[in-house]
Design an enzyme around this catalytic site. Sequence first.
Site, PDB file in Angstrom:
ATOM      1  N   HIS A  61       0.812  -1.220   0.000  1.00 41.05           N
ATOM      2  CA  HIS A  61       0.000   0.000   0.000  1.00 41.05           C
ATOM      3  C   HIS A  61       0.845   1.269   0.000  1.00 41.05           C
ATOM      4  O   HIS A  61       1.929   1.308   0.550  1.00 41.05           O
ATOM      5  CB  HIS A  61      -0.883   0.007   1.259  1.00 41.05           C
ATOM      6  CG  HIS A  61      -1.779  -1.185   1.332  1.00 41.05           C
ATOM      7  ND1 HIS A  61      -2.347  -1.624   2.515  1.00 41.05           N
ATOM      8  CD2 HIS A  61      -2.219  -2.052   0.392  1.00 41.05           C
ATOM      9  CE1 HIS A  61      -3.083  -2.690   2.288  1.00 41.05           C
ATOM     10  NE2 HIS A  61      -3.032  -2.976   1.001  1.00 41.05           N
ATOM     11  N   LYS A  70       6.304   5.719   7.976  1.00 45.25           N
ATOM     12  CA  LYS A  70       5.819   4.770   8.989  1.00 45.25           C
ATOM     13  C   LYS A  70       6.975   4.204   9.811  1.00 45.25           C
ATOM     14  O   LYS A  70       8.002   3.817   9.265  1.00 45.25           O
ATOM     15  CB  LYS A  70       5.070   3.612   8.317  1.00 45.25           C
ATOM     16  CG  LYS A  70       3.790   4.061   7.637  1.00 45.25           C
ATOM     17  CD  LYS A  70       3.130   2.977   6.873  1.00 45.25           C
ATOM     18  CE  LYS A  70       1.992   3.576   6.053  1.00 45.25           C
ATOM     19  NZ  LYS A  70       1.868   2.959   4.739  1.00 45.25           N
ATOM     20  N   TYR A 130       2.145   0.681  14.304  1.00 44.17           N
ATOM     21  CA  TYR A 130       2.974   1.629  13.564  1.00 44.17           C
ATOM     22  C   TYR A 130       2.488   3.060  13.747  1.00 44.17           C
ATOM     23  O   TYR A 130       1.309   3.316  13.924  1.00 44.17           O
ATOM     24  CB  TYR A 130       3.082   1.277  12.080  1.00 44.17           C
ATOM     25  CG  TYR A 130       1.808   1.019  11.320  1.00 44.17           C
ATOM     26  CD1 TYR A 130       1.053  -0.117  11.566  1.00 44.17           C
ATOM     27  CD2 TYR A 130       1.392   1.872  10.319  1.00 44.17           C
ATOM     28  CE1 TYR A 130      -0.101  -0.382  10.844  1.00 44.17           C
ATOM     29  CE2 TYR A 130       0.245   1.607   9.578  1.00 44.17           C
ATOM     30  CZ  TYR A 130      -0.500   0.480   9.848  1.00 44.17           C
ATOM     31  OH  TYR A 130      -1.637   0.210   9.123  1.00 44.17           O
ATOM     32  N   ASP A 166      -6.648  -6.012  -1.874  1.00 44.29           N
ATOM     33  CA  ASP A 166      -5.226  -6.301  -2.126  1.00 44.29           C
ATOM     34  C   ASP A 166      -5.050  -7.300  -3.263  1.00 44.29           C
ATOM     35  O   ASP A 166      -4.013  -7.335  -3.910  1.00 44.29           O
ATOM     36  CB  ASP A 166      -4.545  -6.834  -0.854  1.00 44.29           C
ATOM     37  CG  ASP A 166      -4.345  -5.742   0.196  1.00 44.29           C
ATOM     38  OD1 ASP A 166      -4.678  -4.571  -0.110  1.00 44.29           O
ATOM     39  OD2 ASP A 166      -3.899  -6.041   1.305  1.00 44.29           O
TER      40      ASP A 166
HETATM   41  C1  T46 Z   1      -5.111   2.137   7.102  1.00 45.08           C
HETATM   42  C2  T46 Z   1      -6.386   2.551   7.788  1.00 45.08           C
HETATM   43  C3  T46 Z   1      -7.567   1.845   7.613  1.00 45.08           C
HETATM   44  N1  T46 Z   1      -8.708   2.255   8.243  1.00 45.08           N
HETATM   45  C4  T46 Z   1      -9.911   1.442   8.059  1.00 45.08           C
HETATM   46  C5  T46 Z   1     -10.345   1.282   6.616  1.00 45.08           C
HETATM   47  C6  T46 Z   1     -10.940  -0.101   6.562  1.00 45.08           C
HETATM   48  O1  T46 Z   1     -12.322  -0.051   6.843  1.00 45.08           O
HETATM   49  C7  T46 Z   1     -10.232  -0.863   7.684  1.00 45.08           C
HETATM   50  C8  T46 Z   1      -9.168  -1.800   7.173  1.00 45.08           C
HETATM   51  O2  T46 Z   1      -8.340  -1.043   6.302  1.00 45.08           O
HETATM   52  P1  T46 Z   1      -7.308  -1.780   5.368  1.00 45.08           P
HETATM   53  O3  T46 Z   1      -7.910  -3.058   4.842  1.00 45.08           O
HETATM   54  O4  T46 Z   1      -6.798  -0.772   4.364  1.00 45.08           O
HETATM   55  O5  T46 Z   1      -6.144  -2.148   6.401  1.00 45.08           O
HETATM   56  P2  T46 Z   1      -4.701  -2.706   5.992  1.00 45.08           P
HETATM   57  O6  T46 Z   1      -4.808  -3.686   4.875  1.00 45.08           O
HETATM   58  O7  T46 Z   1      -4.053  -3.130   7.249  1.00 45.08           O
HETATM   59  O8  T46 Z   1      -3.954  -1.429   5.418  1.00 45.08           O
HETATM   60  C9  T46 Z   1      -2.723  -0.991   5.947  1.00 45.08           C
HETATM   61  O9  T46 Z   1      -1.779  -1.956   5.558  1.00 45.08           O
HETATM   62  C10 T46 Z   1      -0.502  -1.539   5.153  1.00 45.08           C
HETATM   63  C11 T46 Z   1       0.483  -2.583   5.610  1.00 45.08           C
HETATM   64  C12 T46 Z   1      -0.089  -0.181   5.509  1.00 45.08           C
HETATM   65  O10 T46 Z   1       1.085   0.132   5.629  1.00 45.08           O
HETATM   66  C13 T46 Z   1      -1.120   0.871   5.605  1.00 45.08           C
HETATM   67  O11 T46 Z   1      -1.028   1.513   6.868  1.00 45.08           O
HETATM   68  C14 T46 Z   1      -2.490   0.398   5.424  1.00 45.08           C
HETATM   69  O12 T46 Z   1      -2.755   0.442   4.039  1.00 45.08           O
HETATM   70  O13 T46 Z   1      -9.623   0.140   8.519  1.00 45.08           O
HETATM   71  C15 T46 Z   1      -8.751   3.367   9.050  1.00 45.08           C
HETATM   72  O14 T46 Z   1      -9.816   3.726   9.594  1.00 45.08           O
HETATM   73  N2  T46 Z   1      -7.595   4.089   9.221  1.00 45.08           N
HETATM   74  C16 T46 Z   1      -6.412   3.727   8.622  1.00 45.08           C
HETATM   75  O15 T46 Z   1      -5.378   4.415   8.821  1.00 45.08           O
END
Ligand code: T46
Length: 187
Positions: A61, A70, A130, A166
């Site tokens: 991401h 980060k 993080y 993803d």
């Molecule tokens: C990133 C983020 C997500 N969300 C909410 C949005 C979605 O409803 C839920 C899951 O989000 P997401 O599927 O994007 O989470 P990850 O797949 O862990 O995403 C992260 O994974 C990689 C490793 C990263 O470095 C980034 O910080 C970020 O992209 O949390 C939020 O409310 N705030 C946030 O800062």
Amino acid sequence: MKVMPTSLPGVLLIQPRVFSDPRGFFMETWQAHRYQLEGIPGRFVQDNYSCSTRGVLRGLHYQLKHPQGKLVYVLQGEVFDVAVDIRQGSPTFGHWTSAVLSGKNHHQLYIPAGFAHGFCVLSETAHFLYKCTDFYEPGDEYGLRWDDPSLGINWPLSAPQLSEKDGQYPTLDSVAQEYLPVAEDLR
Ligand SMILES: Cc1cn([C@H]2C[C@H](O)[C@@H](COP(=O)(O)OP(=O)(O)O[C@H]3O[C@H](C)C(=O)[C@H](O)[C@H]3O)O2)c(=O)[nH]c1=O
């Protein structure tokens, strides 16, 4: 605390000082002055915490309008963490580096803004924390395929569990330049 460079200029591996005693251990996970002296910005505005099970891969991401630097680490469990330089004009464009971060080695990785980030989980569960240098912006989420052949990341697993999002990201060579961050010193 020891801070070591990686193969990607700006991406730093940090080994914080851990004070162990018969009760367990104590460590500072971040300290603005000490980390700033090592080139890690003192301005983090958001902390994130995700928990994932074995075989999960989150990433790769990145953000455009609000690119996030980060400082990542693992409280419990073990992950293979990856940073990819996708900044337009960077001499290490398309290169990646990795580190195994765990609740045992207490290592941290600092990933500057403009890099793509992801990790896969090597333990039963991984509690991943993080600090971010900018706020999350729902419409500002972009990503690349974890198994992009042009990146050639040596993930230690072959069939990760991905989110639907993803599983649909493009390869780096198919992303138009305007959808890639610009190296800060090239702005
Ligand atoms: C990133 C983020 C997500 N969300 C909410 C949005 C979605 O409803 C839920 C899951 O989000 P997401 O599927 O994007 O989470 P990850 O797949 O862990 O995403 C992260 O994974 C990689 C490793 C990263 O470095 C980034 O910080 C970020 O992209 O949390 C939020 O409310 N705030 C946030 O800062």
